[in-house]
Motif scaffolding. Structure first.
Motif, mmCIF file in Angstrom:
data_model
loop_
_atom_site.group_PDB
_atom_site.id
_atom_site.type_symbol
_atom_site.label_atom_id
_atom_site.label_comp_id
_atom_site.label_asym_id
_atom_site.label_seq_id
_atom_site.Cartn_x
_atom_site.Cartn_y
_atom_site.Cartn_z
ATOM 1 N N UNK A 45 -11.261 22.144 -31.999
ATOM 2 C CA UNK A 45 -11.395 21.291 -30.820
ATOM 3 C C UNK A 45 -11.771 19.854 -31.185
ATOM 4 N N UNK A 46 -11.191 18.907 -30.450
ATOM 5 C CA UNK A 46 -11.518 17.495 -30.650
ATOM 6 C C UNK A 46 -12.956 17.172 -30.238
ATOM 7 N N UNK A 52 -19.346 16.230 -36.100
ATOM 8 C CA UNK A 52 -18.912 16.415 -37.489
ATOM 9 C C UNK A 52 -18.984 15.108 -38.273
ATOM 10 N N UNK A 53 -18.585 14.013 -37.619
ATOM 11 C CA UNK A 53 -18.676 12.703 -38.278
ATOM 12 C C UNK A 53 -20.130 12.345 -38.575
ATOM 13 N N UNK A 75 -12.407 16.825 -40.021
ATOM 14 C CA UNK A 75 -12.258 15.915 -38.872
ATOM 15 C C UNK A 75 -10.843 15.347 -38.827
ATOM 16 N N UNK A 76 -10.355 14.910 -39.980
ATOM 17 C CA UNK A 76 -9.003 14.340 -40.060
ATOM 18 C C UNK A 76 -7.969 15.363 -39.620
ATOM 19 N N UNK A 77 -8.130 16.595 -40.082
ATOM 20 C CA UNK A 77 -7.205 17.669 -39.710
ATOM 21 C C UNK A 77 -7.224 17.930 -38.204
ATOM 22 N N UNK A 78 -8.416 17.951 -37.600
ATOM 23 C CA UNK A 78 -8.550 18.171 -36.149
ATOM 24 C C UNK A 78 -7.843 17.070 -35.373
ATOM 25 N N UNK A 92 -11.730 5.866 -38.229
ATOM 26 C CA UNK A 92 -13.151 6.063 -38.581
ATOM 27 C C UNK A 92 -13.334 7.124 -39.669
ATOM 28 N N UNK A 93 -12.788 8.346 -39.512
ATOM 29 C CA UNK A 93 -12.970 9.329 -40.592
ATOM 30 C C UNK A 93 -12.260 8.945 -41.888
#
Length: 385
Positions: A45-46, A52-53, A75-78, A92-93
């Motif tokens: 989920x986003x 997470x960040x 995070x990048x994968x999501x 950002x990530x």
């Protein structure tokens, strides 16, 4: 709605604890939020992006780089799955991960991440937007970290021009200033000092225009320029700039403020190079007095001042026994700060051996000479690998 509000509050608490340096509490809060959101919305989920960040940033700060990298990648994968591979939300990530990789000595791995950010901004805003200019600056930084100095210089110049033409930020903005200084330093490293000085002079002129000629913030630029002129052996101009910086500081801080010793010691070294040894000695002694009071007699700033004083007093013909005592104090400080086998210690040992020989203290000289020989052998072996 209430649950979403509570999650938001917890995320804010995690951020607050992190800002206060309470990393353990912050991690606990983020872990709680992440576990709750995963149960409600699933692991892809986003909604998980923000906590997470926050967690990745903390992990990077406390030295858990491997885990932090994994969190950033998650995070990048999501975001790729939920918003697409060209989404601006990825910046950002990608930036966080890239900066962490540079910090970990993996600049080559970071390069593709910053190039991806550049591509996203180019697609979203075009090549003449200030945000694209900022992305160019990040790519320049990573190019510098990978040792590609010339390409980094070209990218820094292009970035500064794009940001200026786009009127993205004020000329006296601290970020713009830092970019100019970074580029100037890089130009000096590759032997293009004249170009570097032009940028440093630009920094000084901008500061004087927006803040006034005698504003304390101009001191840094005056000292940077003086350092540049010293590197090109123009000590007369370096002296003028350092005297100006000292005059400005004396109007804004107390006479015994430790910050004043930085331009003062620079001026002492410059005067020494101009063979104005008496004034150089007086300045070095004043630096020593202020720093001993501010930092303590066994501090590194005091060691720096003592080292300078020894060089000046050597040429003034001070007694070898006095100089030897000063050098022993320098050695004691360097051993504490850098370690018993540091290069700084090795250089000071060499000077001590010289003066022990001059004063005829053979037994002491023998033990110091033996220690120096061991260190020299060690560094010679290191150079062979």
């Amino acid at each position: 709605m209430m649950n979403l509000f509570m999650d938001s509050v917890l995320i804010h608490m995690g951020s607050m604890y992190s800002a206060l340096g309470k990393f353990e509490k912050s991690m606990h809060v983020y872990q709680r939020v992440i576990a709750t959101l995963e149960r409600k919305h699933g692991k892809g989920s986003a909604f998980l992006v923000s906590p997470l960040l926050g967690m990745a940033k903390i992990l990077g700060s406390i030295g858990k780089a491997t885990t932090a990298i994994e969190v950033y990648q998650r995070v990048i994968s999501i975001l790729e799955s939920s918003r697409g591979a060209e989404s601006k939300d990825l910046v950002v990530p990608l930036s966080g991960l890239g900066n962490l990789l540079i910090k970990e000595g993996r600049a080559t791995d970071a390069e593709s991440l910053f190039n991806r950010i550049l591509s996203i901004y180019k697609e979203s805003y075009g090549e003449y937007d200030g945000r694209f200019g900022m992305a160019l600056c990040s790519v320049a930084h990573v190019k510098c970290a990978t040792g590609n100095a010339e390409e980094a210089i070209n990218l820094y110049r292009k970035a500064l021009q794009v940001i200026k033409d786009a009127d993205y930020m004020a000329l006296d903005d601290s970020i713009m200033e830092r970019m100019r200084i970074d580029l100037a330093e890089l130009l000096h490293v590759v032997g293009r000092g004249n170009e570097g000085r032009e940028l440093l002079e630009e920094c000084l002129l901008i500061t004087e225009k927006y803040k006034g000629k005698d504003h304390p913030s101009s001191v840094t630029h005056l000292i940077n320029l003086a350092t540049s002129y010293s590197q090109s052996k123009n000590y007369v101009e370096a002296e003028r700039l350092l005297r100006t910086s000292l005059e400005i500081m004396m109007k804004s801080v107390r006479p015994d403020d430790s910050s004043i010793t930085f331009p003062m010691l620079h001026l002492a070294v410059t005067l020494y190079r101009l063979n104005q040894d008496e004034e150089a000695e007086q300045l070095a002694l004043e630096v020593l007095r202020i720093r001993e009071k501010a930092f303590g007699k066994d501090s590194l700033p005091v060691g720096e001042a003592l080292d300078c004083l020894v060089s000046i007093q050597t040429r003034l013909g001070k007694s070898e026994a006095e100089l030897l005592e000063l050098l022993k104090q320098v050695l004691k400080i360097q051993e504490k700060e850098f370690g018993y086998e540091s290069e700084e210690v090795m250089r000071t040992l060499k000077k001590i051996v010289f003066y022990l020989d001059k004063t005829g203290r053979k037994d002491e000289k023998f033990s110091m000479q033996k220690r120096l020989s061991v260190l020299r052998m060690k560094y010679k072996q290191m150079m062979q690998y």
